[in-house]
Every structure is written in structure tokens, then in C-alpha cells.
Design an enzyme around this catalytic site. Structure first.
Site, PDB file in Angstrom:
ATOM      1  N   GLY A  10       4.152  -4.289   4.855  1.00 31.30           N
ATOM      2  CA  GLY A  10       3.940  -3.639   3.561  1.00 31.30           C
ATOM      3  C   GLY A  10       4.291  -4.659   2.497  1.00 31.30           C
ATOM      4  O   GLY A  10       5.436  -5.129   2.437  1.00 31.30           O
ATOM      5  N   GLY A  12       3.838  -4.303  -0.916  1.00 29.80           N
ATOM      6  CA  GLY A  12       3.817  -3.710  -2.263  1.00 29.80           C
ATOM      7  C   GLY A  12       5.039  -4.152  -3.055  1.00 29.80           C
ATOM      8  O   GLY A  12       5.547  -5.254  -2.861  1.00 29.80           O
ATOM      9  N   ILE A  14       8.190  -3.020  -2.997  1.00 27.71           N
ATOM     10  CA  ILE A  14       9.418  -3.279  -2.216  1.00 27.71           C
ATOM     11  C   ILE A  14       9.227  -4.527  -1.359  1.00 27.71           C
ATOM     12  O   ILE A  14      10.117  -5.367  -1.272  1.00 27.71           O
ATOM     13  CB  ILE A  14       9.822  -2.092  -1.310  1.00 27.71           C
ATOM     14  CG1 ILE A  14       9.815  -0.773  -2.071  1.00 27.71           C
ATOM     15  CG2 ILE A  14      11.210  -2.338  -0.720  1.00 27.71           C
ATOM     16  CD1 ILE A  14      10.284   0.423  -1.250  1.00 27.71           C
ATOM     17  N   ASP A  34       0.010  -6.898   5.204  1.00 30.04           N
ATOM     18  CA  ASP A  34      -0.546  -5.696   4.574  1.00 30.04           C
ATOM     19  C   ASP A  34      -1.955  -5.482   5.102  1.00 30.04           C
ATOM     20  O   ASP A  34      -2.464  -6.294   5.884  1.00 30.04           O
ATOM     21  CB  ASP A  34      -0.517  -5.813   3.043  1.00 30.04           C
ATOM     22  CG  ASP A  34      -0.244  -4.445   2.393  1.00 30.04           C
ATOM     23  OD1 ASP A  34      -0.857  -3.451   2.836  1.00 30.04           O
ATOM     24  OD2 ASP A  34       0.569  -4.375   1.466  1.00 30.04           O
ATOM     25  N   ARG A  89       9.292  13.719  -1.110  1.00 31.56           N
ATOM     26  CA  ARG A  89       9.112  12.706  -0.050  1.00 31.56           C
ATOM     27  C   ARG A  89       8.410  13.310   1.167  1.00 31.56           C
ATOM     28  O   ARG A  89       7.591  12.659   1.815  1.00 31.56           O
ATOM     29  CB  ARG A  89      10.478  12.156   0.390  1.00 31.56           C
ATOM     30  CG  ARG A  89      11.254  11.421  -0.690  1.00 31.56           C
ATOM     31  CD  ARG A  89      12.546  10.869  -0.106  1.00 31.56           C
ATOM     32  NE  ARG A  89      13.396  10.225  -1.078  1.00 31.56           N
ATOM     33  CZ  ARG A  89      14.400  10.831  -1.713  1.00 31.56           C
ATOM     34  NH1 ARG A  89      14.671  12.097  -1.495  1.00 31.56           N
ATOM     35  NH2 ARG A  89      15.134  10.163  -2.571  1.00 31.56           N
ATOM     36  N   ASN A  96       1.770   8.951   5.991  1.00 34.64           N
ATOM     37  CA  ASN A  96       2.502   7.776   6.472  1.00 34.64           C
ATOM     38  C   ASN A  96       2.712   7.746   7.986  1.00 34.64           C
ATOM     39  O   ASN A  96       2.979   6.677   8.543  1.00 34.64           O
ATOM     40  CB  ASN A  96       3.849   7.673   5.740  1.00 34.64           C
ATOM     41  CG  ASN A  96       3.651   7.232   4.282  1.00 34.64           C
ATOM     42  OD1 ASN A  96       2.584   6.718   3.946  1.00 34.64           O
ATOM     43  ND2 ASN A  96       4.645   7.436   3.444  1.00 34.64           N
ATOM     44  N   ASN A 121       8.984   6.580   3.564  1.00 33.45           N
ATOM     45  CA  ASN A 121       9.345   8.005   3.494  1.00 33.45           C
ATOM     46  C   ASN A 121       8.304   8.924   4.145  1.00 33.45           C
ATOM     47  O   ASN A 121       7.138   8.537   4.227  1.00 33.45           O
ATOM     48  CB  ASN A 121       9.477   8.409   2.021  1.00 33.45           C
ATOM     49  CG  ASN A 121      10.869   8.133   1.499  1.00 33.45           C
ATOM     50  OD1 ASN A 121      11.851   8.329   2.193  1.00 33.45           O
ATOM     51  ND2 ASN A 121      10.936   7.670   0.252  1.00 33.45           N
ATOM     52  N   ARG A 152      23.773   4.548  -5.008  1.00 32.92           N
ATOM     53  CA  ARG A 152      23.636   5.378  -6.218  1.00 32.92           C
ATOM     54  C   ARG A 152      24.948   6.111  -6.493  1.00 32.92           C
ATOM     55  O   ARG A 152      25.431   6.134  -7.627  1.00 32.92           O
ATOM     56  CB  ARG A 152      22.481   6.372  -6.037  1.00 32.92           C
ATOM     57  CG  ARG A 152      21.135   5.670  -6.104  1.00 32.92           C
ATOM     58  CD  ARG A 152      19.966   6.591  -5.860  1.00 32.92           C
ATOM     59  NE  ARG A 152      18.729   5.850  -6.054  1.00 32.92           N
ATOM     60  CZ  ARG A 152      17.601   6.050  -5.373  1.00 32.92           C
ATOM     61  NH1 ARG A 152      17.536   6.988  -4.457  1.00 32.92           N
ATOM     62  NH2 ARG A 152      16.537   5.323  -5.629  1.00 32.92           N
ATOM     63  N   HIS A 176      17.714  11.457   4.269  1.00 36.21           N
ATOM     64  CA  HIS A 176      17.397  10.897   2.939  1.00 36.21           C
ATOM     65  C   HIS A 176      16.430  11.858   2.234  1.00 36.21           C
ATOM     66  O   HIS A 176      15.259  11.588   2.053  1.00 36.21           O
ATOM     67  CB  HIS A 176      16.773   9.512   3.119  1.00 36.21           C
ATOM     68  CG  HIS A 176      16.363   8.848   1.843  1.00 36.21           C
ATOM     69  ND1 HIS A 176      17.248   8.590   0.815  1.00 36.21           N
ATOM     70  CD2 HIS A 176      15.159   8.365   1.425  1.00 36.21           C
ATOM     71  CE1 HIS A 176      16.603   7.989  -0.179  1.00 36.21           C
ATOM     72  NE2 HIS A 176      15.323   7.850   0.171  1.00 36.21           N
TER      73      HIS A 176
HETATM   74  C1  LMR Z   1      14.232   6.581  -3.240  1.00 37.36           C
HETATM   75  O1  LMR Z   1      15.143   7.367  -2.952  1.00 37.36           O
HETATM   76  O2  LMR Z   1      14.233   5.901  -4.270  1.00 37.36           O
HETATM   77  C2  LMR Z   1      13.072   6.420  -2.298  1.00 37.36           C
HETATM   78  O3  LMR Z   1      13.198   7.302  -1.228  1.00 37.36           O
HETATM   79  C3  LMR Z   1      11.773   6.580  -2.989  1.00 37.36           C
HETATM   80  C4  LMR Z   1      11.528   7.998  -3.458  1.00 37.36           C
HETATM   81  O4  LMR Z   1      10.392   8.448  -3.324  1.00 37.36           O
HETATM   82  O5  LMR Z   1      12.425   8.643  -3.975  1.00 37.36           O
END
Ligand code: LMR
Length: 320
Positions: A10, A12, A14, A34, A89, A96, A121, A152, A176
Site C-alpha cells: 500500500g 498511499g 501511510i 501498490d 471503520r 478490504n 481497517n 492518542r 481498534h
Molecule cells: C485511525 O484510528 O486513525 C485509523 O483507524 C483510521 C480511521 O479510519 O480512523
């Protein structure tokens, strides 16, 4: 000694950021893969010029030929579609999953000894499917999500407390997704437990509750601000830290999506838990002693992941 080969599946936002960081950290040579050859070739060429400025001898290549991933030491998978504002997501699963089949099969065929980090995701279901398609052992396929969510949480806590983020240790476990479990009770600042800081009046419980909610919503907050992209700097930093721990046998502990076989009472799913990553891949899974509320939240998050894995099995009978 040959140089490490880092494959980025990938190319892109990221993928490009990962390639830049891999070059800057001198992790080895980088192959950007890619579906169309020119964009990854263009990024690789641009990054080669950046490498000349940075004094890095990393060889950067772009390709659309999966055979070029042969012999990779690390594969970081970002292939697939990111979400847009208003989309969750989970809605990406059907798009995906076939991408995981394609790249997972290629990994099993061309680089079965690689350490694989998944970013695509919905994370925990995609890393589960990727491992199944690749046939790699459980300790060598991991999902990045918890490292990002924990970053975060740490960042928001540091900002609210007015302390260096390096002093803040905090983990977000579970899937997640919206039901992730930011662990407040175990968080520490300079070694002092966060609940003690509440007692000392450094921060209020209401402020912590708001931070927990903001952490859960962190990905959507970025997506809504960016408009046409999801986060890429922090996911890339997270995956590179994990790759460095593997390549350098650093044995760092990350909250990451690991294949569980009975730990936390979960079997046959990938879920975010604390893991130690070294040259053996996931060398240890750490089992925390949850209190009742943490256990309830973790179980709810695991149930959300389990339901996504059931969706994968329904969509691809080979996974059932
Ligand atoms: C995130 O948490 O930033 C990633 O999983 C991208 C998203 O779609 O939130």
C-alpha cells in the site's frame, strides 16, 4: 551482512510516510507495493532524492509486482481503502477483505519468514484474515491499532496535565473500534498512578472521562478534520516503532492486536493486548488483572471484534 528489506504493501499516505520514516531511521531497503506501478515508483524516486539529502543509502523501489516482496524481513500492510467522514471503520470490511486475501497470499508465498504489521481497517478483523490468508505463525502477524490509540490517550493526558508526553504511560486495549478500552486505572505519570493524581487535584475525573471519550473518537476526529483522508502520521510512527523493536530485538512492550489462544479468556481472535516484540516477533503476551468494569468493557470490545470476524467468514467461505 545483507540489509533488511522492508515491504510496504500500500503506497498511499501511510505507505509514503512509512517509507520516509524507514529511510530516516535507516531500517533497511524499502519496497513500496501498490496495484498500479507508477505512484509507488514516483514516491520511491522522490524518497531516493530525500535520502541523498539525509545521507541515507537506503534503496527505495516502487512496484506493482507482488513477486518483488520476496525475502522481506518486515511487511507493513496499509493496502485497502480508508474511511471518509461519516463512515465507520467496520463499513470497510467488505472492500478490504479481498485486499487482505491478495496480499496475505503473496506474503505466504514470497516472504513466509517476515514479521507482518497490519494497519488496514477494520483492524482486528483484517489482521486476523491476513494471518489466515498468509499461513504465518501467530507470533509473526500483529495489528498496530492499540499503539495508535494509546498514543492518542497519552497525548491528551500530557496536554491536560501540562507534562511531557514522555512521562505519561497509558494503554488502550481491546479492538481498534468505538468500544476500545482506554485504561485509566493503570495509567501513570512519572511513575505516579493517574487515580492518585486525581486525588491530589492535578486533574478531575470529568476531564479524564472526556479524554477517554476523545481517545475512542480519535480516528473519527482526524477524518472529520481532514475530509478526504484518515490519519497517517501517527499510524506510520506506530508501525515503525513496532518494526524497530522486531528488527533490533528491543523487546519493547506495545498494546497491539495479537492472536489470542486462551489469554484473557479469548481464543482464535486478534485483539489489542500488551505484547513484547523482539526478534521472535510477539515473544510475550502480558495478561493484566482487570477489575469488573474493565473486564466488562474488554468483553464488549472483544464481542465487536468477534462479530466482524464472523462477517469475514460469511463473506469468504475459505475462512470459516
Ligand atoms: C485511525 O484510528 O486513525 C485509523 O483507524 C483510521 C480511521 O479510519 O480512523
Amino acid at each position: 551482512m545483507s540489509r533488511n528489506k522492508i515491504v510496504l504493501a500500500g503506497a498511499g499516505q501511510i505507505g509514503g510516510t512509512l517509507a520516509h520514516l524507514a529511510m530516516l531511521h535507516r531500517l533497511g531497503d524499502v519496497t513500496l507495493l501498490d496495484v498500479a506501478a507508477n505512484p509507488p515508483k514516483g514516491k520511491a524516486l522522490d524518497l531516493s532524492h530525500a535520502a541523498a539529502i539525509e545521507g541515507s543509502d537506503a534503496v527505495l523501489r516502487g512496484t506493482a509486482d507482488q513477486a518483488d516482496i520476496v525475502g522481506a524481513d518486515v511487511v507493513i500492510v496499509t493496502a485497502g481503502v480508508p474511511r471518509r467522514p461519516g463512515v465507520d471503520r467496520e463499513a470497510l470490511l467488505g472492500i478490504n477483505l479481498p485486499v487482505m486475501e491478495s496480499i496475505g497470499t503473496a506474503i505466504g508465498r514470497y516472504c513466509p519468514d517476515a514479521f507482518v504489521i497490519c494497519i488496514t481497517n477494520p483492524l482486528d478483523a483484517m489482521v486476523w484474515a491476513l494471518r489466515r490468508f498468509s499461513g504465518l505463525p501467530p507470533e509473526r502477524v500483529v495489528g498496530m491499532g492499540g499503539v495508535l490509540d494509546s498514543a492518542r490517550l497519552r497525548s491528551f493526558l500530557a496536554e491536560a496535565l501540562g507534562v511531557s508526553v514522555t512521562e505519561v504511560q497509558a494503554m488502550t486495549l481491546g479492538g481498534h473500534g468505538d468500544d476500545m478500552v482506554p485504561l485509566v486505572r493503570q495509567a501513570t505519570v512519572g511513575g505516579v498512578a493517574l487515580p492518585d493524581l486525581v486525588k491530589m487535584g492535578w486533574i478531575t475525573q470529568q476531564a479524564i472521562d472526556a479524554i477517554v471519550q476523545r481517545t475512542r473518537n480519535g480516528g473519527a476526529e482526524v477524518v472529520n478534520l481532514m475530509g478526504s483522508s484518515s490519519a497517517y502520521y501517527a499510524p506510520a510512527s506506530a508501525a515503525i516503532a513496532m518494526a524497530m523493536s522486531y528488527l533490533g530485538d528491543q523487546k519493547r512492550v506495545f498494546p497491539a492486536s495479537a492472536a489470542l489462544s486462551g489469554q484473557y479468556g479469548v481464543d482464535g481472535l486478534h485483539v489489542g493486548v500488551p505484547v513484547m516484540i523482539g526478534s521472535g516477533g510477539i515473544e510475550k503476551i502480558i495478561e493484566l488483572d482487570f477489575d469488573d468494569e474493565e473486564r466488562r468493557q474488554f468483553a464488549r470490545s472483544v464481542a465487536a471484534v468477534a462479530s466482524l470476524v464472523e462477517d469475514c467468514k460469511r463473506l469468504h467461505l475459505g475462512l470459516a
